[in-house]
Design an enzyme around this catalytic site. Structure first.
Site, mmCIF file in Angstrom:
data_model
loop_
_atom_site.group_PDB
_atom_site.id
_atom_site.type_symbol
_atom_site.label_atom_id
_atom_site.label_comp_id
_atom_site.label_asym_id
_atom_site.label_seq_id
_atom_site.Cartn_x
_atom_site.Cartn_y
_atom_site.Cartn_z
ATOM 1 N N CYS A 54 34.980 46.011 28.604
ATOM 2 C CA CYS A 54 35.776 44.985 29.275
ATOM 3 C C CYS A 54 35.020 44.620 30.549
ATOM 4 O O CYS A 54 33.927 45.132 30.785
ATOM 5 C CB CYS A 54 37.211 45.441 29.537
ATOM 6 S SG CYS A 54 37.380 46.782 30.724
HETATM 7 O O1 LIG Z 1 38.059 44.662 33.258
HETATM 8 C C1 LIG Z 1 39.085 44.454 32.669
HETATM 9 C C2 LIG Z 1 40.144 45.483 32.551
HETATM 10 O O2 LIG Z 1 39.746 46.707 33.086
HETATM 11 C C3 LIG Z 1 39.356 43.113 32.068
HETATM 12 O O3 LIG Z 1 38.246 42.674 31.362
HETATM 13 C C4 LIG Z 1 39.690 42.138 33.189
HETATM 14 O O4 LIG Z 1 40.847 42.606 33.854
HETATM 15 C C5 LIG Z 1 39.937 40.738 32.632
HETATM 16 O O5 LIG Z 1 40.988 40.793 31.743
HETATM 17 P P1 LIG Z 1 41.852 39.487 31.426
HETATM 18 O O6 LIG Z 1 40.896 38.493 30.846
HETATM 19 O O7 LIG Z 1 42.887 39.970 30.449
HETATM 20 O O8 LIG Z 1 42.432 39.044 32.733
#
Ligand SMILES: O=C(CO)[C@H](O)[C@H](O)COP(=O)(O)O
Length: 143
Positions: A65
């Protein structure tokens, strides 16, 4: 080896993780943004890959992520999974050697292609310690 790979977006090295693993001879089970028919939120994708490991469909997983933190936390919620967030080869080597980690968590923001190769080289070179103190690791916490 069969390796589950999850990512919540196609940013950074997400697709390169799959390419790199295939070039190294591994079979990839793709989840999240890497699979058109699945949800791409980080918790769901990472847990899906972790369950592949826990339930024997994959030997290891790589979960990604933006920071790597959420992917690691979600994977570690799955019983039997030991996910390690690694940002360099030294950490990846230690995660295999001392923690018998079976899931590699990566930050799509931090990890460049050269760094990905360094991390994967160390991850796959590392073998789990046979020292009883290391082998016991966190198993007793799962009771
Ligand atoms: O690093 C992350 C979680 O640890 C996610 O990639 C980041 O929060 C972005 O997520 P979203 O696109 O759902 O907002």
């Amino acid at each position: 080896m069969r390796i589950a790979v999850a990512a919540d977006s196609l940013d950074g090295v997400a697709a390169t993780v799959v390419t790199e693993l295939r070039e190294r001879g591994h079979e990839v089970i793709a989840h999240g943004a890497l699979n058109d028919s699945e949800r791409d939120d980080w918790a769901w994708a990472s847990a899906a890959a972790a369950r592949d490991v826990a339930e024997g469909r994959a030997e290891q997983a790589v979960v990604c992520c933006w920071t790597g933190t959420g992917a690691a936390i979600a994977a570690n919620k799955v019983r039997g999974v030991r996910a390690a967030l690694c940002a360099d080869g030294y950490t990846a080597d230690g995660a295999r050697r001392w923690n018998d980690a079976n899931v590699l968590a990566l930050s799509l923001r931090v990890v460049s292609e050269p760094l990905l190769k360094e991390i994967l080289d160390a991850w796959f070179a590392g073998t789990a310690s046979t020292d009883p103190a290391d082998v016991a690791n966190v198993a007793h916490l799962e009771a």
